[in-house]
Write an enzyme that holds these catalytic residues in place. Structure first.
Site: not given
Ligand code: UDX
Length: 432
Positions: A11, A121, A252, A257, A260
């Site tokens: 960040v 956060t 799905a 992971g 965050c």
């Molecule tokens: C997230 C938030 O989106 C962001 O706004 C915040 O600042 C930090 O956390 P990030 O962790 O980089 O961002 O990834 P993101 O794209 O949100 O995906 C998070 C996880 O969810 C990934 O493991 C992704 O594979 C999973 N995911 C995402 C799903 O399984 N299904 C979805 O529809 C979307």
């Protein structure tokens, strides 16, 4: 403006570099000397598209520099961003010891007005606690403001998210602080939500928890789809086209992971309980997520029957594409469960292999996807890297003695994979 970024992790580094790109003069601080040395040599300790080039440009333009000393920036900067880690304790509570240490250090050195911003956060009321910590330790008569300015950056598209945000949230307790933010972000075209500090802190936790809830919701529905032979992709589309629901984050798969969602949902659950307003729904969101990896593993086990002595070629290890981040990646428990059953795991990922090798032992890491599936009885797609869309599946099938295909990200079409000769299984979709 002169800006100090305290904590040059993901960040901090993205925020500092983008602020330099907007024309501010930024110093990124970190107590980790090795990290600062690496950055000074022009190397980035993690993979984020476009960041390397942007760091190089801004260092060359003398808008971005690096240091290990907080004392060197405190009185030179108008704004200090606290971007240190807030890791989870075993019970989910956010560990604020790094924030506290930084707040004390700022206080000890502060001699003139500064806006101190929490970017990490943090649980609601941390801003107030930071303000009290600084007040206790600062020289008498020195004024300062504390504010909250949560980030919404996604790994893999962090620069875009910073420069083209949906919104900028600032939680402030004075007009002076608001004015500084307006000037700081004046080059960005985005609505600015100005609130009190506690509301800004809650926006971040609530937004991440809501997104995580959508994913767990989709994963829970996918299990019902599996049970009746329905298609989660169609169900999610049919739901998502209702603008009140929205299509995004209904994909799905094998669970969320990253650094965050798992941490922030746990921390929000913990603080809600501490405040006497336990947010029970979030416990379920986490439970669904934690069991989704096992659910996928059991799909593999039930389809292949005897796993002992089999080889599985894993494609994708990172918690999502376009990053080398392995933090809370669902590939970790899935591979560990396979290994426990006596499976030999070969694995390919375009970016995450060296980080994965620190966590997952006894895996044969390969340099190409074709090597990973060579000699395998099954393919398991665990991250949806776009390069997998262009693989030669006919060639892959010939390299494999087996024909099982487990798609943890619903990347491919069942009928097509059947045509390629695979027994194809995905999440919440009928096999062809
Ligand atoms: C997230 C938030 O989106 C962001 O706004 C915040 O600042 C930090 O956390 P990030 O962790 O980089 O961002 O990834 P993101 O794209 O949100 O995906 C998070 C996880 O969810 C990934 O493991 C992704 O594979 C999973 N995911 C995402 C799903 O399984 N299904 C979805 O529809 C979307």
């Amino acid at each position: 403006m002169k800006i100090g970024i305290i904590g040059s992790g993901y960040v901090g580094l993205v925020t500092g570099t983008c602020l330099a790109h907007l024309g501010h003069k930024v110093t990124c601080i970190d107590q980790d000397r090795r990290k600062i040395q690496t950055l000074k040599k022009g190397k980035i300790p993690f993979y984020e598209p476009g960041l390397f080039e942007m760091v190089r440009e801004n260092v060359a333009a003398k808008r971005l520099s690096f240091s290990t000393e907080i004392s060197s920036v405190v009185n030179r900067c108008e704004v200090l961003f606290i971007c240190v880690h807030t890791p989870p304790k075993p019970d989910g509570e956010a560990d604020l010891s790094f924030v506290e240490k930084v707040a004390r250090q700022i206080a000890i050195h502060l001699r003139k007005y500064c806006l101190i911003v929490e970017k990490s956060t943090v649980p609601v009321e941390t801003g107030e606690w930071v303000r009290r910590t600084i007040k206790r330790n600062v020289k008498k008569g020195v004024h300062f403001d504390v504010a909250s300015n949560p980030e919404f950056l996604r790994e893999g598209s962090a620069i875009h998210d910073f420069l083209q945000p949906d919104r900028i949230v600032i939680g402030v307790s004075s007009e002076r602080a608001e004015k500084i933010f307006r000037s700081l972000y004046s080059p960005l075209k985005a609505p600015m939500i100005v609130t009190d500090i506690k509301s800004a802190e809650l926006i971040k936790h609530a937004a991440n928890s809501f997104l995580a809830t959508k994913i767990s919701f989709a994963n829970a529905v996918s299990r019902v789809c599996d049970a009746v032979g329905a298609d989660i992709e169609k169900v999610a589309l049919g739901m998502g086209l209702d603008p009140r629901i929205g299509k995004q984050f209904l994909k799905a798969g094998i669970g969320f992971g990253g650094s965050c969602f798992p941490k922030d949902v746990g921390a929000f659950l913990h603080i809600s309980e501490k405040l006497g307003a336990r947010f029970e729904l979030l416990a379920d969101v986490l439970r669904i997520n934690e069991t989704q990896a096992r659910y996928f593993f059991e799909k593999i086990k039930n389809s292949m029957k005897n796993l002992r002595g089999k080889t599985v070629g894993v494609l994708g290890l990172a918690f999502k594409p376009d990053t080398d981040d392995m933090r809370s990646a669902p590939s970790i428990p899935i591979i560990q469960m396979l290994q426990k059953e006596g499976v030999r795991v070969k694995a390919y990922d375009p970016q995450a292999v060296s980080k994965a090798a620190e966590i997952l032992q006894n895996v044969d890491y390969t340099a190409t996807p074709y090597e990973a599936v060579h000699g395998a009885h099954a393919v398991a797609v665990l991250t949806e890297w776009s390069e997998f869309l262009n693989l030669d599946w006919g060639r892959i099938k010939k390299l494999m003695p087996g024909h099982f295909f487990f798609d943890g990200r619903n990347m491919f079409q069942p009928a097509e994979m059947k045509k390629n000769g695979f027994r194809y299984f995905s999440v919440g979709r009928p096999s062809a």
